[in-house]
Design an enzyme around this catalytic site. Structure first.
Site, PDB file in Angstrom:
ATOM      1  N   LYS A 172       0.768  -1.193  -0.088  1.00  0.00           N
ATOM      2  CA  LYS A 172      -0.058   0.073   0.146  1.00  0.00           C
ATOM      3  C   LYS A 172       0.962   1.225   0.058  1.00  0.00           C
ATOM      4  O   LYS A 172       1.548   1.740   0.967  1.00  0.00           O
ATOM      5  CB  LYS A 172      -1.047   0.006   1.270  1.00  0.00           C
ATOM      6  CG  LYS A 172      -1.698   1.185   1.197  1.00  0.00           C
ATOM      7  CD  LYS A 172      -2.137   1.588   2.637  1.00  0.00           C
ATOM      8  CE  LYS A 172      -2.815   3.053   2.923  1.00  0.00           C
ATOM      9  NZ  LYS A 172      -2.051   4.183   2.312  1.00  0.00           N
ATOM     10  N   GLY A 225       6.543   5.588   8.701  1.00  0.00           N
ATOM     11  CA  GLY A 225       5.340   6.550   8.950  1.00  0.00           C
ATOM     12  C   GLY A 225       5.363   7.548  10.290  1.00  0.00           C
ATOM     13  O   GLY A 225       6.596   7.149  11.268  1.00  0.00           O
ATOM     14  N   SER A 226       4.341   7.925  10.806  1.00  0.00           N
ATOM     15  CA  SER A 226       4.360   8.632  12.135  1.00  0.00           C
ATOM     16  C   SER A 226       4.253   7.725  13.275  1.00  0.00           C
ATOM     17  O   SER A 226       3.817   6.434  13.268  1.00  0.00           O
ATOM     18  CB  SER A 226       3.073   9.601  12.292  1.00  0.00           C
ATOM     19  OG  SER A 226       1.794   8.779  12.412  1.00  0.00           O
ATOM     20  N   GLY A 230       2.385   4.129  14.009  1.00  0.00           N
ATOM     21  CA  GLY A 230       3.338   3.060  14.291  1.00  0.00           C
ATOM     22  C   GLY A 230       2.837   2.105  15.475  1.00  0.00           C
ATOM     23  O   GLY A 230       2.875   1.043  15.647  1.00  0.00           O
ATOM     24  N   GLU A 245       9.446   2.119  11.300  1.00  0.00           N
ATOM     25  CA  GLU A 245      10.302   3.287  10.956  1.00  0.00           C
ATOM     26  C   GLU A 245       9.356   4.426  11.210  1.00  0.00           C
ATOM     27  O   GLU A 245       8.784   4.987  10.299  1.00  0.00           O
ATOM     28  CB  GLU A 245      11.145   3.426   9.725  1.00  0.00           C
ATOM     29  CG  GLU A 245      12.137   2.297   9.239  1.00  0.00           C
ATOM     30  CD  GLU A 245      13.152   2.395   9.981  1.00  0.00           C
ATOM     31  OE1 GLU A 245      13.564   3.407  10.877  1.00  0.00           O
ATOM     32  OE2 GLU A 245      13.998   1.157   9.956  1.00  0.00           O
ATOM     33  N   GLU A 376       7.674  16.265  16.085  1.00  0.00           N
ATOM     34  CA  GLU A 376       8.395  16.440  14.895  1.00  0.00           C
ATOM     35  C   GLU A 376       7.360  17.333  13.999  1.00  0.00           C
ATOM     36  O   GLU A 376       6.214  16.932  14.065  1.00  0.00           O
ATOM     37  CB  GLU A 376       8.223  14.911  14.309  1.00  0.00           C
ATOM     38  CG  GLU A 376       8.847  14.488  12.736  1.00  0.00           C
ATOM     39  CD  GLU A 376       8.655  13.174  12.402  1.00  0.00           C
ATOM     40  OE1 GLU A 376       7.743  12.603  12.637  1.00  0.00           O
ATOM     41  OE2 GLU A 376       9.562  12.896  12.094  1.00  0.00           O
TER      42      GLU A 376
END
Ligand code: UN1
Length: 485
Positions: A172, A225-226, A230, A245, A376
């Site tokens: 995806k 992703g974020s 996650g 990650e 972030e």
């Protein structure tokens, strides 16, 4: 133009009949329409991957490698076209877009070589006439969920090792960069990959992503992703193998003995390259008080020269979408309220009345506890913190929940080696910026950045393979371990 899902070697529409659009973030023009798929589409893709798995697994790894090598060759041929597509769909500047495609070429090349390694271990048994070893097997069907910021490279980081290990794939892509993903899959298709080995489904995280995470026939999920997503993946993936990650709050320490010119170049590249939209982007600079003023003056001089605009002819491209732009805007007002001093930037920009551009922004006199120094932002927003010593620098650097990338500029090797030991990040750079990893070394972070897995390099193989332990008894009698009689 309408684009489709790729299931079992065929481009097909979703039954939902729903579509979504991908926009050029510089011009807001529509790039194409894509399938807004649902869980049913994912299930079909999983079934096709499941059916394709035994035959793909049974192809010897050095032969599977030949497909990867073909993909590498085709990527080389198509590099410029793909890079220009990235500029259009993701907004990064052309030189970085070329780098993104190059990273994909590199990882297919590296993982093709892995086809002739995929090492296990042999060791001695505690019994005579008995042999012991480990071999590396595929996992089965793996689910790959990729972000938009490296729209070709990060999918390649996941697809190449998954394939060489013998897995089949349901992929995806991000809904911000579906066309880049589709072009990558077309190359994989052109390389002749057998039907069903690689499947692509576009659509939302809520439907497509969630089904990938929960589907019982998918045994491993790799997600970039974020942190919030996650954590959701980890909570809902059951007993799947999960590779994560996540975010970063990456830091450059500039000591008073640093080569200042070099440090300014590194900060400029790390903070404003990819418009700050890398997991590894520099978002904090910790500068020794003795040189802080000089560092700021030099940095501002260099920032003034940066040209904002469409990636073909500028240094700083747009942010990916409107909500990313709003996020950067929000953090400017947070930073001001927190008492940080805005040195430059802080405003969105339009070019010909369009685009999600944002000025390279620097806050100074920041304190470590401020939100702008903790969260972030994923935009071109940099915070400067002054410190009085190396020890204080390390303390501030480590005082965040994330742990992806760090760097130190110093001519003192004692500081450099201490930084390697003490900075709580998965990557540490000495005298270079926080960005710019190479594919034959492991990539990933500690603390809130991940769950201990690494991508790329030899550890990229770990993520997509299972170890089987084998005992081979050639004594011809029943032998028992642990001294049993
Ligand atoms: C990311 O932003 O998730 O080291 C990946 C770098 C690149 C990869 C970044 N090679 O900045």
């Amino acid at each position: 133009m309408e684009y489709k899902n790729y299931i079992n070697g065929v481009w097909v529409s979703s039954k939902t009949g729903k579509k979504f659009e991908s926009l050029n973030p510089a011009t807001e023009e529509v790039i194409g329409k894509f399938q807004k798929s649902d869980r049913e589409d994912v299930r079909k893709a999983v079934l096709s991957a499941k059916n394709a798995f035994p035959a793909w697994r049974d192809i010897p790894a050095p032969k599977r490698a030949e497909y990867l090598w073909k993909i590498r060759d085709l990527l080389i041929k198509e590099k410029e076209r793909l890079a220009r597509l990235e500029v259009k769909e993701m907004g990064k500047v052309i030189s970085e877009a070329r780098g993104d495609v190059q990273e994909a070429i590199d990882v297919f090349e590296y993982m093709a070589g892995e086809g002739r390694r995929l090492f296990g271990n042999t060791t001695k048994s505690e019994l005579p006439n008995k042999f012991a070893m480990t071999v590396r097997n595929p996992i089965g069907v793996v689910g790959l969920i990729a972000p938009w910021n490296f729209p070709i490279a990060i999918p390649a980081w996941k697809i190449a090792p998954a394939l060489i290990c013998g897995n089949t794939i349901v992929f995806k892509p991000s809904s911000d960069t579906p066309l880049c993903a589709i072009e990558l899959i077309k190359i994989i298709e052109k390389a002749g990959i057998p039907r069903g080995v690689v499947n692509l489904i576009t659509g939302s995280g809520e439907d497509v992503g969630d089904e990938i995470i929960r589907n019982k026939d998918i045994y491993a999920v790799s997600f970039t992703g974020s942190k919030a997503t996650g954590e959701y993946v980890l909570k809902n993936a059951g007993i799947k193998k999960v590779g994560l990650e996540l975010g970063g709050k990456n830091v450059i320490i500039v000591m008073d003995d640093a080569n200042l010119d070099l440090a300014v170049s590194g900060v400029l590249f790390g903070a404003f390259g990819t418009t700050g939209q890398r997991c590894t982007a520099t978002s904090r600079v910790i500068v020794h008080d003795k040189i802080k003023k000089r560092f700021e003056t030099e940095l501002l001089k260099r920032i003034k020269k940066l040209k904002i605009g469409n990636g073909i002819s500028s240094d700083v491209g747009p942010l990916i979408n409107k909500s990313a732009l709003e996020k950067s805007i929000k953090y400017i007002s947070i930073g001001k309220k927190e008492g940080a001093k805005l040195l430059c930037g802080g405003k969105p920009r339009r070019i010909n009345g369009k685009g999600f551009f944002f000025e390279p922004t620097v806050f100074t006199n920041c304190r470590s506890g401020m939100k702008i120094c903790q969260e972030e932002i994923f935009g071109p927003v940099l915070s400067i913190l002054g410190v009085k010593s190396f020890d204080e620098a390390v303390k501030v650097a480590n005082g965040v929940e994330y742990g992806l990338s760090s760097a130190i500029y110093t001519e003192n090797m004692n500081y450099a080696f201490q930084a390697i030991e003490k900075l709580e990040t998965g990557l540490t750079y000495i005298n270079s910026s926080t960005i710019g990893s190479e594919v034959h070394l492991p990539f990933g972070g500690v603390k809130g950045t991940g769950n201990g897995t690494r991508e790329a390099g030899i550890l990229g193989i770990e993520e997509f393979s299972e170890i089987k332990t084998v005992y081979f008894d050639y004594s011809g009698k029943l032998q028992k371990a642990q001294g049993l009689k």
